[in-house]
Design a protein around this motif. Structure first.
Motif, PDB file in Angstrom:
ATOM      1  N   ALA A 208       6.661 -30.561   8.748  1.00  0.00           N
ATOM      2  CA  ALA A 208       7.023 -29.725   7.607  1.00  0.00           C
ATOM      3  C   ALA A 208       7.950 -30.547   6.728  1.00  0.00           C
ATOM      4  O   ALA A 208       8.699 -31.395   7.228  1.00  0.00           O
ATOM      5  CB  ALA A 208       7.710 -28.441   8.065  1.00  0.00           C
ATOM      6  N   SER A 209       7.907 -30.301   5.425  1.00  0.00           N
ATOM      7  CA  SER A 209       8.775 -31.017   4.486  1.00  0.00           C
ATOM      8  C   SER A 209       9.298 -30.049   3.433  1.00  0.00           C
ATOM      9  O   SER A 209       8.594 -29.121   3.033  1.00  0.00           O
ATOM     10  CB  SER A 209       8.014 -32.133   3.778  1.00  0.00           C
ATOM     11  N   ALA A 210      10.531 -30.293   3.000  1.00  0.00           N
ATOM     12  CA  ALA A 210      11.138 -29.516   1.927  1.00  0.00           C
ATOM     13  C   ALA A 210      12.368 -30.245   1.414  1.00  0.00           C
ATOM     14  O   ALA A 210      13.143 -30.787   2.205  1.00  0.00           O
ATOM     15  CB  ALA A 210      11.521 -28.123   2.407  1.00  0.00           C
ATOM     16  N   ASP A 211      12.520 -30.277   0.109  1.00  0.00           N
ATOM     17  CA  ASP A 211      13.727 -30.830  -0.522  1.00  0.00           C
ATOM     18  C   ASP A 211      14.120 -32.212   0.000  1.00  0.00           C
ATOM     19  O   ASP A 211      15.291 -32.477   0.263  1.00  0.00           O
ATOM     20  CB  ASP A 211      14.903 -29.857  -0.353  1.00  0.00           C
TER      21      ASP A 211
ATOM     22  N   THR B  69      12.072 -34.305   5.951  1.00  0.00           N
ATOM     23  CA  THR B  69      10.837 -34.223   6.727  1.00  0.00           C
ATOM     24  C   THR B  69      11.185 -33.870   8.162  1.00  0.00           C
ATOM     25  O   THR B  69      12.093 -34.454   8.757  1.00  0.00           O
ATOM     26  CB  THR B  69      10.079 -35.566   6.700  1.00  0.00           C
TER      27      THR B  69
ATOM     28  N   ASP C  25      18.426 -25.599   4.540  1.00  0.00           N
ATOM     29  CA  ASP C  25      17.570 -26.594   3.890  1.00  0.00           C
ATOM     30  C   ASP C  25      16.597 -27.264   4.857  1.00  0.00           C
ATOM     31  O   ASP C  25      15.663 -27.937   4.421  1.00  0.00           O
ATOM     32  CB  ASP C  25      18.406 -27.683   3.217  1.00  0.00           C
TER      33      ASP C  25
ATOM     34  N   PRO D 260      13.540 -27.805   7.039  1.00  0.00           N
ATOM     35  CA  PRO D 260      12.228 -27.218   7.274  1.00  0.00           C
ATOM     36  C   PRO D 260      11.941 -27.234   8.771  1.00  0.00           C
ATOM     37  O   PRO D 260      12.185 -28.227   9.451  1.00  0.00           O
ATOM     38  CB  PRO D 260      11.282 -28.158   6.523  1.00  0.00           C
TER      39      PRO D 260
END
Length: 96
Positions: free
Chosen positions: A11-14, A17, A84, A86
Motif C-alpha cells: 500500500a502507498s500514500a503520501d 510505501t 499517515d 498506509p
C-alpha cells in the motif's frame, strides 16, 4: 490472519510505501519514506506482542500489545503522523 508463507501485499500514500509479507515464521509490515524505514513484526500465530524494528530484519527496538501503539512508534521513526501510515488490508488484524 495469514495462511501462506508467501503472502505479500503493498500500500502507498503520501510518499510512504508499506509492504506486508509473511516470512520466516513472522508477519512483517515494513514502511519506507524518503530513505527512512520502520517495521512491525508478529509471529504467524498472531498471539505474540508486536516488535518494532528500524528495518524488517533489524534488531527489536520495543514491543507492544496493541497495533496502534506499534504504528505510533513506526510513524515516529519515519517522522510522520500515525494516521499517515498506509496499512495493507492483510496486516490490519495485527496485534493482540
Amino acid at each position: 490472519m495469514a495462511d501462506s508463507e508467501s503472502e505479500t501485499a503493498t500500500a502507498s500514500a503520501d510518499g510512504i510505501t508499506a509492504r506486508y509479507e509473511v516470512r520466516d515464521g513472522e508477519r512483517v509490515l515494513a514502511f519506507e519514506r524518503d530513505g527512512r524505514t520502520a517495521a512491525v513484526a508478529q509471529n504467524v500465530e498472531g498471539y505474540a506482542m508486536l516488535k518494532v524494528r528500524p528495518t524488517a530484519d533489524g534488531d527489536e527496538l520495543e514491543r507492544y500489545y496493541g497495533f496502534d501503539m506499534a504504528l505510533d512508534h513506526a510513524a515516529e521513526l519515519l517522522g510522520v503522523a500515525p494516521a499517515d501510515l498506509p496499512v495493507p488490508d492483510a496486516a490490519a488484524d495485527m496485534g493482540m
